[in-house]
Write an enzyme that holds these catalytic residues in place. Structure first.
Site, short mmCIF file in Angstrom:
data_model
loop_
_atom_site.label_atom_id
_atom_site.label_comp_id
_atom_site.label_asym_id
_atom_site.label_seq_id
_atom_site.Cartn_x
_atom_site.Cartn_y
_atom_site.Cartn_z
N GLU A 136 23.76 -9.07 -31.48
CA GLU A 136 23.62 -8.68 -30.07
C GLU A 136 22.15 -8.58 -29.65
OE1 GLU A 136 26.08 -5.08 -29.86
OE2 GLU A 136 27.76 -6.36 -29.31
N ASP A 162 35.69 -5.12 -32.70
CA ASP A 162 34.83 -4.00 -32.30
C ASP A 162 35.62 -2.75 -31.92
OD1 ASP A 162 32.57 -2.62 -31.69
OD2 ASP A 162 32.17 -3.64 -29.80
N GLU A 193 34.64 4.74 -27.39
CA GLU A 193 34.20 3.71 -26.46
C GLU A 193 35.37 2.93 -25.86
OE1 GLU A 193 31.57 0.96 -28.34
OE2 GLU A 193 31.45 -0.36 -26.61
#
Ligand code: BDP
Length: 699
Positions: A290, A364, A392
């Site tokens: 990332e 993820d 998240e």
């Protein structure tokens, strides 16, 4: 007069009430008095506390005193000579494993006592917390012996130096970098107590998306101030290291791990850190992922990168946790395959003080993912598990979603790497391949909110992480039961329904967000709420449409031979369980298969009807939690009762939003009518698409 009597009665009733206002700050360490009858059984076995004076034993004694004083409503003396009924902390028992303990009755100088024996000070500290837990959960007085199965039990803070927390939903960071080292918040001691109580022995202080500044002299002073608070609780500090620090701080032209000047820079940096913090744990590294820099930028592989840092730390006893969370925009492969493709070729090349830190699934932290194919694929490498405690992708700060079952599902998953029974738990605790350096990490959900985690029930995820890192074979239901008793009430009329609600909550969330193995349907960036329609982001794998692949004909990601063949990365016996859509656990169906809308699932419904039904069930289950909780009012203090109620109403509303938005979107693809009895979405698709949340937290 009557009024006065009424007022006095009211005051007495309020005082005697077991449900005084609480704000959640005390977590599972509330130490409220237990019932008199139970206390009476215990008191003769807790008349005094004896133990050595090392910093960790001093913590153990102070915690025992605090706990016993509260739980048994007494003033427990700390004494130096044995007396009848004393609790004695004894260390140096070389028959016990490191950090393990035994609790049992003994006679000492003619006095009947309870001895907490351990090999290390830390073991005695864990024994002290365990004894308190026994009383908190009203366990019968018995001998206990226990030891952690995993060596490194680490909390990763994604906290930034400016006080913000990446994916944090509980306020700002508890680390006040600006005012450290002069001002050390006393709260950090309570934080360390909480971590120690669940066996955590390491904390990474800064975000994996790291700034080099953490490695400068002033910031190392700040880290040292935190280390000083954590040390008496058996906790080491670690830092996330920025790969290009030698360039950014050292003025070098390169960060190539094979360059002698780069190696010298890291060696000197390690010397500098250990001169200040002799028990520094080591580095956590996110490299070439990332946009973060890494050895790949210099044509070197992950092992070459990790080993260079490992060599710098080795003389000081430090370790490197190297993250396997990598994927690249230059790689057209299925994102779920990329980490395996990068790491498998360097199997056997990592130094012995490196651990490969692997997320539970290959994408993820989704509501449900099959276990990561790297587990079991690299038997010569120290593999550790990374889970996300912060939610998240699971409702963030407001949804009650207990993650114990999610962690347990991964730990119990059988990789078949070395035949049946090669569970992820056995890989990460070192049993399968005889590794001594083992670990489990959890991404923290702690912030400076008064109750630490925002949602009172999110404390349970933190608690469950610690307990499973200590014993990866433990049951998430047992853990939830202990947590509920310690955090709220041990009344069976409360414990049973609340534990049942917690245990069902993860399935509920998977239903209203990503049923049948769908993944990554969240809105862009902040990941708050649904965004299944998003399809225009620069990198294909950032788009929800990449994961669902819904069109007029069907839905799902084909990861079989006819598709990306990600299945081939698993051991054949593991792959087999997902190969045939007709014979698999349908909770993973669309993760592995692209199927037509009229495909018949096990229930006899079409895939389309099943998908819609699951969304609908999820939303209803979320609403149902409100009723369960409403009935719990008599058992909970008003402050926490109200806070949880408010969050549950947000969750019910947002679950319906997820349901409606997802159904509206997928119906725009399938063109099919809703099954009978299923209410249409409240708004049209354009409405859901138009919603914007520029101030969603954690981003
Ligand atoms: C993702 C998060 C991102 C993290 C990344 C990571 O969205 O904020 O930086 O993982 O684990 O879940 O590095």
């Amino acid at each position: 007069m009557r009024r006065l009597i009424a007022a006095i009665c009211f005051a007495i009733a309020a005082f005697a009430s077991p449900v005084l206002a609480e704000d959640g700050y005390d977590l599972w360490l509330r130490y409220h008095p237990v019932e008199a009858a139970y206390a009476a059984q215990y008191k003769p076995h807790a008349t005094a506390i004896i133990g050595g004076d090392t910093p960790i034993l001093a913590s153990a004694k102070s915690e025992l005193k605090r706990g016993l004083d509260g739980l048994l409503a007494q003033d427990t003396p700390i004494v130096s000579q044995p007396v009848d009924g004393a609790i004695v902390l004894q260390t140096g028992d070389t028959n016990l494993p490191e950090d393990g303990f035994r609790i049992g009755a003994k006679t000492l100088d003619g006095h009947p006592v309870t001895v907490i024996s351990a090999r290390t000070d830390q073991g005695a500290l864990y024994g002290a917390f365990r004894l308190l837990r026994e009383i908190q959960t009203r366990a019968a007085l018995t001998d206990i012996s226990d030891a952690p199965k995993i060596k490194l039990r680490v909390i990763d803070h994604w906290d930034n130096l400016n006080g913000s927390v990446e994916r944090g939903y509980a306020g700002t960071s508890i680390f006040d970098w600006w005012r450290l080292p002069d001002l050390v918040d006393p709260r950090l001691t309570d934080y360390a107590r909480a971590e120690a109580s669940i066996g955590v022995n390491g904390v990474v202080l800064n975000n994996v998306n790291a700034k080099a500044d953490s490695l400068t002299a002033p910031y190392l002073q700040k880290t040292e101030a935190i280390a000083k608070v954590f040390r008496p609780w058996g906790i080491k500090v670690y830092l996330s290291a920025r790969w290009t620090a030698p360039i950014e701080l050292g003025g070098l032209k390169t960060a190539d791990p094979l360059d002698p000047a780069v190696q010298a820079w890291w060696n000197a940096k390690a010397d500098e850190i250990y001169a200040l913090i002799p028990d520094f744990g080591g580095f956590l590294v996110k490299a070439n992922s990332e946009g973060e820099p890494g050895p790949g930028d210099y044509g070197r592989n992950h092992a070459q990168g990790a080993n260079m840092l490992a060599a710098a730390l080795k003389p000081h006893g430090g370790i490197v946790m190297w993250r396997a969370f990598v994927y690249s925009e230059h790689d057209a492969n299925d994102r779920a395959k990329q980490a395996y493709n990068e790491f498998k070729p360097v199997e056997g090349q990592f130094a012995d003080n490196v651990l490969l830190q692997i997320k539970n699934g290959a994408i993820d932290f989704q509501p449900r993912e099959p276990f990561h194919p790297l587990f079991g694929a690299m038997p010569k490498t120290n593999e550790m598990l990374e889970v996300q405690i912060t939610k998240e992708y699971l409702g963030q700060g407001t949804h009650l979603v207990y993650q114990g079952p999610l962690y347990e599902e991964t730990l119990k998953a059988d990789t078949y790497a070395e035949g049946k029974g090669s569970t992820v738990a056995k890989i990460i605790d070192g049993a399968l391949d005889h590794h001594a350096l083992t670990g489990m990490a959890g991404v923290s959900n702690v912030g400076d909110d008064r109750n630490w985690t925002g949602h009172d029930f999110s404390q349970a995820d933190w608690y469950a992480f610690g307990r499973l890192a200590w014993d990866p074979d433990a049951s998430s239901r047992d853990i939830a039961t202990d947590w509920v008793k310690m955090t709220f009430s041990d009344d069976p009329a409360f414990v049973k329904p609340v534990v049942d609600m917690m245990m069902a909550s993860r399935e509920t969330a998977a239903n209203y967000m990503t049923p049948l193995g769908l993944a990554h349907q969240m809105a862009t960036g902040h990941h708050y709420g649904p965004g299944p329609w998003v399809c225009d982001l620069a990198r294909p794998e950032w788009n929800p449409c990449y994961y669902a692949k819904a069109d007029a004909k069907g839905i799902g990601f084909d990861r079989t031979k006819t598709g990306s063949d990600a299945l081939a990365q698993y051991a054949p016996a593991a792959a087999k369980q997902w190969a045939d859509p007709k014979r698999m656990d349908e909770r993973y169906l669309l993760w592995f298969h692209h199927l037509p809308w009229d495909y018949k699932v096990k229930s006899g419904r079409t895939l389309w009807n099943e998908l819609v039904t699951d969304y609908d069930i999820g939303a209803k289950q979320a609403a149902q939690m409100q009723q369960t909780w409403a009935a719990m009012k008599p058992y909970v203090d008003p402050e926490r009762f109200a806070a949880v109620s408010a969050n549950l109403s947000i969750q019910a509303r947002e679950a319906k939003w997820w349901r409606d938005a997802s159904i509206a979107y997928f119906q725009s693809k399938s063109g099919l009518p809703l099954p009978t009895g299923i209410a249409p979405p409240e708004h049209d698709l354009d409405y859901y698409k138009s919603l914007q949340f520029p101030y969603a937290p954690g981003h």
